[in-house]
Design an enzyme around this catalytic site. Sequence first.
Site, PDB file in Angstrom:
ATOM      1  N   PRO A 209       0.775  -1.262  -0.099  1.00  0.00           N
ATOM      2  CA  PRO A 209      -0.073   0.007   0.228  1.00  0.00           C
ATOM      3  C   PRO A 209       0.771   1.054  -0.230  1.00  0.00           C
ATOM      4  O   PRO A 209       1.895   1.425   0.911  1.00  0.00           O
ATOM      5  CB  PRO A 209      -0.916   0.153   1.334  1.00  0.00           C
ATOM      6  CG  PRO A 209      -0.697  -1.426   1.766  1.00  0.00           C
ATOM      7  CD  PRO A 209       0.728  -2.023   1.245  1.00  0.00           C
ATOM      8  N   GLU A 210       0.507   2.146  -0.992  1.00  0.00           N
ATOM      9  CA  GLU A 210       1.265   3.578  -0.948  1.00  0.00           C
ATOM     10  C   GLU A 210       0.048   4.429  -0.623  1.00  0.00           C
ATOM     11  O   GLU A 210      -1.153   3.943  -0.469  1.00  0.00           O
ATOM     12  CB  GLU A 210       1.907   3.582  -2.256  1.00  0.00           C
ATOM     13  CG  GLU A 210       2.968   2.794  -2.575  1.00  0.00           C
ATOM     14  CD  GLU A 210       3.931   3.148  -3.771  1.00  0.00           C
ATOM     15  OE1 GLU A 210       4.038   4.292  -4.096  1.00  0.00           O
ATOM     16  OE2 GLU A 210       4.362   2.185  -4.489  1.00  0.00           O
TER      17      GLU A 210
ATOM     18  N   LYS B 293       1.436   7.358   4.210  1.00  0.00           N
ATOM     19  CA  LYS B 293       0.699   6.114   4.245  1.00  0.00           C
ATOM     20  C   LYS B 293       0.317   5.867   5.634  1.00  0.00           C
ATOM     21  O   LYS B 293       0.147   4.548   6.180  1.00  0.00           O
ATOM     22  CB  LYS B 293       2.018   5.036   4.016  1.00  0.00           C
ATOM     23  CG  LYS B 293       2.669   5.145   2.515  1.00  0.00           C
ATOM     24  CD  LYS B 293       3.889   4.105   2.423  1.00  0.00           C
ATOM     25  CE  LYS B 293       4.581   4.772   1.439  1.00  0.00           C
ATOM     26  NZ  LYS B 293       6.014   3.707   1.209  1.00  0.00           N
TER      27      LYS B 293
ATOM     28  N   ARG C 249       1.627 -10.421   6.584  1.00  0.00           N
ATOM     29  CA  ARG C 249       3.013 -10.764   6.682  1.00  0.00           C
ATOM     30  C   ARG C 249       3.604  -9.991   7.931  1.00  0.00           C
ATOM     31  O   ARG C 249       4.631  -9.940   7.997  1.00  0.00           O
ATOM     32  CB  ARG C 249       3.854 -10.148   5.322  1.00  0.00           C
ATOM     33  CG  ARG C 249       3.338 -10.796   4.317  1.00  0.00           C
ATOM     34  CD  ARG C 249       3.831 -10.367   3.034  1.00  0.00           C
ATOM     35  NE  ARG C 249       5.408 -10.563   3.087  1.00  0.00           N
ATOM     36  CZ  ARG C 249       6.291 -10.140   2.216  1.00  0.00           C
ATOM     37  NH1 ARG C 249       5.763  -9.532   1.059  1.00  0.00           N
ATOM     38  NH2 ARG C 249       7.717 -10.298   2.366  1.00  0.00           N
TER      39      ARG C 249
ATOM     40  N   ARG D 253      19.710  18.446  -2.800  1.00  0.00           N
ATOM     41  CA  ARG D 253      19.922  16.986  -2.736  1.00  0.00           C
ATOM     42  C   ARG D 253      20.525  16.349  -3.985  1.00  0.00           C
ATOM     43  O   ARG D 253      20.486  16.932  -5.035  1.00  0.00           O
ATOM     44  CB  ARG D 253      18.408  16.411  -2.739  1.00  0.00           C
ATOM     45  CG  ARG D 253      17.664  16.853  -1.467  1.00  0.00           C
ATOM     46  CD  ARG D 253      16.882  15.713  -0.841  1.00  0.00           C
ATOM     47  NE  ARG D 253      16.335  16.137   0.460  1.00  0.00           N
ATOM     48  CZ  ARG D 253      16.462  15.202   1.641  1.00  0.00           C
ATOM     49  NH1 ARG D 253      16.799  14.107   1.216  1.00  0.00           N
ATOM     50  NH2 ARG D 253      15.864  15.302   2.630  1.00  0.00           N
TER      51      ARG D 253
ATOM     52  N   ARG E 153      15.682  -1.345  -5.177  1.00  0.00           N
ATOM     53  CA  ARG E 153      14.233  -1.267  -5.434  1.00  0.00           C
ATOM     54  C   ARG E 153      14.272  -1.583  -7.045  1.00  0.00           C
ATOM     55  O   ARG E 153      14.622  -0.893  -7.896  1.00  0.00           O
ATOM     56  CB  ARG E 153      13.351  -0.314  -5.060  1.00  0.00           C
ATOM     57  CG  ARG E 153      13.524   0.324  -3.702  1.00  0.00           C
ATOM     58  CD  ARG E 153      12.792  -0.990  -2.736  1.00  0.00           C
ATOM     59  NE  ARG E 153      11.700  -1.097  -2.964  1.00  0.00           N
ATOM     60  CZ  ARG E 153      10.553  -0.732  -2.413  1.00  0.00           C
ATOM     61  NH1 ARG E 153      10.787   0.566  -1.425  1.00  0.00           N
ATOM     62  NH2 ARG E 153       9.287  -0.870  -2.534  1.00  0.00           N
TER      63      ARG E 153
END
Length: 259
Positions: free
Chosen positions: A2-3, A59, A109, A150, A249
């Site tokens: 879930p995002e 989230k 999980r 950044r 990822r």
Amino acid sequence: MPELPEVELYTRYFAEHALHRRIARVRVLDDRILGAQRRATFTRALTGKSFTRVRRHGKHFFAAAGAQWLHLHFGMSGDLSFYRDEQPRFARVVFDFADATHLAFEDMRLFGVAELTPDPDAYVRERGLGPDPLDPQFRLSDFRERIAGRRGAAKALLMSQEVLAGIGNLYADETLFQTAIHPRRPADRITPAETKAIFTTMRKILRTVIERKARGGSYPSRYLTPHREAGERCPRCGGTIEKTVVMTRTTYFCARHQR
Ligand SMILES: [Zn+2]
């Protein structure tokens, strides 16, 4: 996993079903879901109360009950189920309401968490979470400030929860795909125009997905998300979708139009 859009839908689901019902009993079926919190603290604080309102930040989901807030993080496989009869198999916490309905927080999980927090704003601050991209107060100027100076890959920038709360693997890839930015492009080489495009496009994607899924629909076919497979044809330019790894990822992108 879930995002932000999925957690927004859980938030709406919770608001639709679980608000203003008296919590007669709280059952913790697996203590691991509580993280560091003690079972007795958790159940005592909520029993006899009602959930009165909900909030979401990225989230993270919060529901007010008396002086405390229930905080849920859905981890990899968290879900909510409101029911009368059959308790779902992976229920970890169940709220038994006085009217014989139930709300289960499921998590096969066990990467999720259910816990209490006195103040969602403090929770967000203490964890250094960035703004929620759909917060009406969130401005392009805030976004520019947060990403200034950044380094690292564009994808890592979007996935950093200190920059933005709620964007994970899927929506980082989707945003970069739609703004034609290569996931490995150094963050300090994103132009001001591209920053604006990311800001606008990302919010549009999140809103579109929420509205579509709220109606039981799926992703638009011009999105990358339904084509996340190496060798697929890019729905934008006809190029080839490639698979790579960025910051551990799995990442999908179009090698032709993303630069
Ligand atoms: Zn393409």
